[in-house]
Design an enzyme around this catalytic site. Structure first.
Site, PDB file in Angstrom:
ATOM      1  N   GLY A   9       0.790  -1.229   0.000  1.00  0.00           N
ATOM      2  CA  GLY A   9       0.000   0.000   0.000  1.00  0.00           C
ATOM      3  C   GLY A   9       0.819   1.274   0.000  1.00  0.00           C
ATOM      4  O   GLY A   9       0.687   2.109   0.891  1.00  0.00           O
ATOM      5  N   SER A  11       0.865   3.602  -2.555  1.00  0.00           N
ATOM      6  CA  SER A  11       0.443   4.570  -3.575  1.00  0.00           C
ATOM      7  C   SER A  11       0.297   5.976  -3.007  1.00  0.00           C
ATOM      8  O   SER A  11       0.386   6.959  -3.749  1.00  0.00           O
ATOM      9  CB  SER A  11      -0.868   4.131  -4.232  1.00  0.00           C
ATOM     10  OG  SER A  11      -1.914   4.105  -3.288  1.00  0.00           O
ATOM     11  N   SER A  12       0.100   6.081  -1.690  1.00  0.00           N
ATOM     12  CA  SER A  12      -0.073   7.405  -1.088  1.00  0.00           C
ATOM     13  C   SER A  12       0.141   7.317   0.413  1.00  0.00           C
ATOM     14  O   SER A  12       0.399   6.244   0.963  1.00  0.00           O
ATOM     15  CB  SER A  12      -1.479   7.947  -1.385  1.00  0.00           C
ATOM     16  OG  SER A  12      -2.455   7.105  -0.786  1.00  0.00           O
ATOM     17  N   GLY A  13      -0.003   8.432   1.090  1.00  0.00           N
ATOM     18  CA  GLY A  13      -0.030   8.494   2.545  1.00  0.00           C
ATOM     19  C   GLY A  13       1.189   7.917   3.234  1.00  0.00           C
ATOM     20  O   GLY A  13       2.321   8.084   2.783  1.00  0.00           O
ATOM     21  N   ASP A  64      -1.725  -6.685  -5.647  1.00  0.00           N
ATOM     22  CA  ASP A  64      -3.077  -6.473  -5.154  1.00  0.00           C
ATOM     23  C   ASP A  64      -3.229  -7.391  -3.952  1.00  0.00           C
ATOM     24  O   ASP A  64      -3.299  -8.617  -4.105  1.00  0.00           O
ATOM     25  CB  ASP A  64      -4.103  -6.808  -6.236  1.00  0.00           C
ATOM     26  CG  ASP A  64      -5.546  -6.604  -5.787  1.00  0.00           C
ATOM     27  OD1 ASP A  64      -5.783  -6.411  -4.568  1.00  0.00           O
ATOM     28  OD2 ASP A  64      -6.428  -6.643  -6.650  1.00  0.00           O
ATOM     29  N   SER A 142      -1.397   0.108  11.930  1.00  0.00           N
ATOM     30  CA  SER A 142      -2.799   0.088  12.328  1.00  0.00           C
ATOM     31  C   SER A 142      -3.283   1.501  12.585  1.00  0.00           C
ATOM     32  O   SER A 142      -2.856   2.440  11.913  1.00  0.00           O
ATOM     33  CB  SER A 142      -2.952  -0.787  13.588  1.00  0.00           C
ATOM     34  OG  SER A 142      -4.314  -0.929  13.921  1.00  0.00           O
ATOM     35  N   TYR A 157     -13.700   0.658   9.123  1.00  0.00           N
ATOM     36  CA  TYR A 157     -12.233   0.732   9.082  1.00  0.00           C
ATOM     37  C   TYR A 157     -11.641   0.364  10.437  1.00  0.00           C
ATOM     38  O   TYR A 157     -10.740  -0.469  10.532  1.00  0.00           O
ATOM     39  CB  TYR A 157     -11.797   2.128   8.658  1.00  0.00           C
ATOM     40  CG  TYR A 157     -10.308   2.353   8.721  1.00  0.00           C
ATOM     41  CD1 TYR A 157      -9.463   1.789   7.761  1.00  0.00           C
ATOM     42  CD2 TYR A 157      -9.736   3.128   9.722  1.00  0.00           C
ATOM     43  CE1 TYR A 157      -8.091   1.996   7.814  1.00  0.00           C
ATOM     44  CE2 TYR A 157      -8.373   3.344   9.778  1.00  0.00           C
ATOM     45  CZ  TYR A 157      -7.548   2.774   8.820  1.00  0.00           C
ATOM     46  OH  TYR A 157      -6.194   2.974   8.875  1.00  0.00           O
ATOM     47  N   ALA A 159     -12.976  -1.240  12.973  1.00  0.00           N
ATOM     48  CA  ALA A 159     -13.263  -2.628  13.344  1.00  0.00           C
ATOM     49  C   ALA A 159     -12.301  -3.576  12.640  1.00  0.00           C
ATOM     50  O   ALA A 159     -11.777  -4.515  13.246  1.00  0.00           O
ATOM     51  CB  ALA A 159     -14.712  -2.968  13.004  1.00  0.00           C
ATOM     52  N   LYS A 161      -9.278  -2.801  11.428  1.00  0.00           N
ATOM     53  CA  LYS A 161      -7.925  -2.594  11.963  1.00  0.00           C
ATOM     54  C   LYS A 161      -7.775  -3.239  13.335  1.00  0.00           C
ATOM     55  O   LYS A 161      -6.706  -3.755  13.675  1.00  0.00           O
ATOM     56  CB  LYS A 161      -7.581  -1.105  12.023  1.00  0.00           C
ATOM     57  CG  LYS A 161      -7.249  -0.516  10.665  1.00  0.00           C
ATOM     58  CD  LYS A 161      -5.999  -1.150  10.066  1.00  0.00           C
ATOM     59  CE  LYS A 161      -5.533  -0.426   8.822  1.00  0.00           C
ATOM     60  NZ  LYS A 161      -4.292  -0.993   8.280  1.00  0.00           N
TER      61      LYS A 161
END
Length: 177
Positions: A9, A11-13, A64, A142, A157, A159, A161
């Site tokens: 993951g 792609s961002s953030g 993916d 998390s 989300y 729940a 995590k």
């Protein structure tokens, strides 16, 4: 010592920031995301430009996390190109907004699939080689909101995590020896 690090993951953030920071620290980083030739193609170009501009080893890889074949192919490729994955960072996540009752059970299952089951898929692909080498580190990203103070309209989300956190605790106990 340089490590080979796989991050889901990116792609961002937090994923993109972590990939860049670890590459800046001298590690070989595989930032994974889905649809690298589609909607995430601009993110792939940005990461490649960053690697070139900063002269770091930041590589993009198609993965993916919801697709077992995609996960297995990506992990096998990384294992083949390197001396093996030293660090696996579970960062991929899926978040949505709205009142909890508005989400169908199928919606919740999609959140659970991305935020929990994906970690199981990636672990099952990466852990056998880590175990064979006798080393490796798993890092689970998390949310502090799983421990209380949860803002409204993010229930699926948080729940999911929280479920991921529980799985991580079990893995920690099982892999420590």
């Amino acid at each position: 010592m340089t490590k080979t690090i796989l991050i889901t993951g990116t792609s961002s953030g937090f994923g993109a920031m972590t990939a860049r920071a670890l590459a800046d620290a001298g590690h070989t980083v595989y930032g994974t995301m889905r649809e690298t030739e589609g909607r995430n193609a601009p993110r792939v170009k940005e990461a490649a430009a960053y690697a070139k501009d900063h002269r770091v080893d930041l590589r993009n890889a198609e993965m993916d996390v919801a697709d077992e074949n995609s996960v297995a192919t990506c992990v096998t490729t990384i294992e083949t190109e390197t001396d093996g994955i030293d660090v696996l960072i579970h960062n991929a996540g899926h978040m949505g907004f709205g009142p909890a009752e508005a989400f169908s059970p199928e919606d919740l299952a999609r959140y659970y699939d991305t935020n929990v089951l994906s970690t199981q898929r990636v672990n099952r692909a990466a852990l056998p080689a880590m175990r064979a080498r006798g080393r490796g580190l798993l890092v689970w990203v998390s949310s502090s909101s799983t421990r209380g103070g949860t803002p409204p309209f993010l229930a699926p989300y948080f729940a999911a995590k929280a479920g991921m956190d529980s799985l991580a605790v079990s893995y920690a106990a099982e892999l420590a020896p």
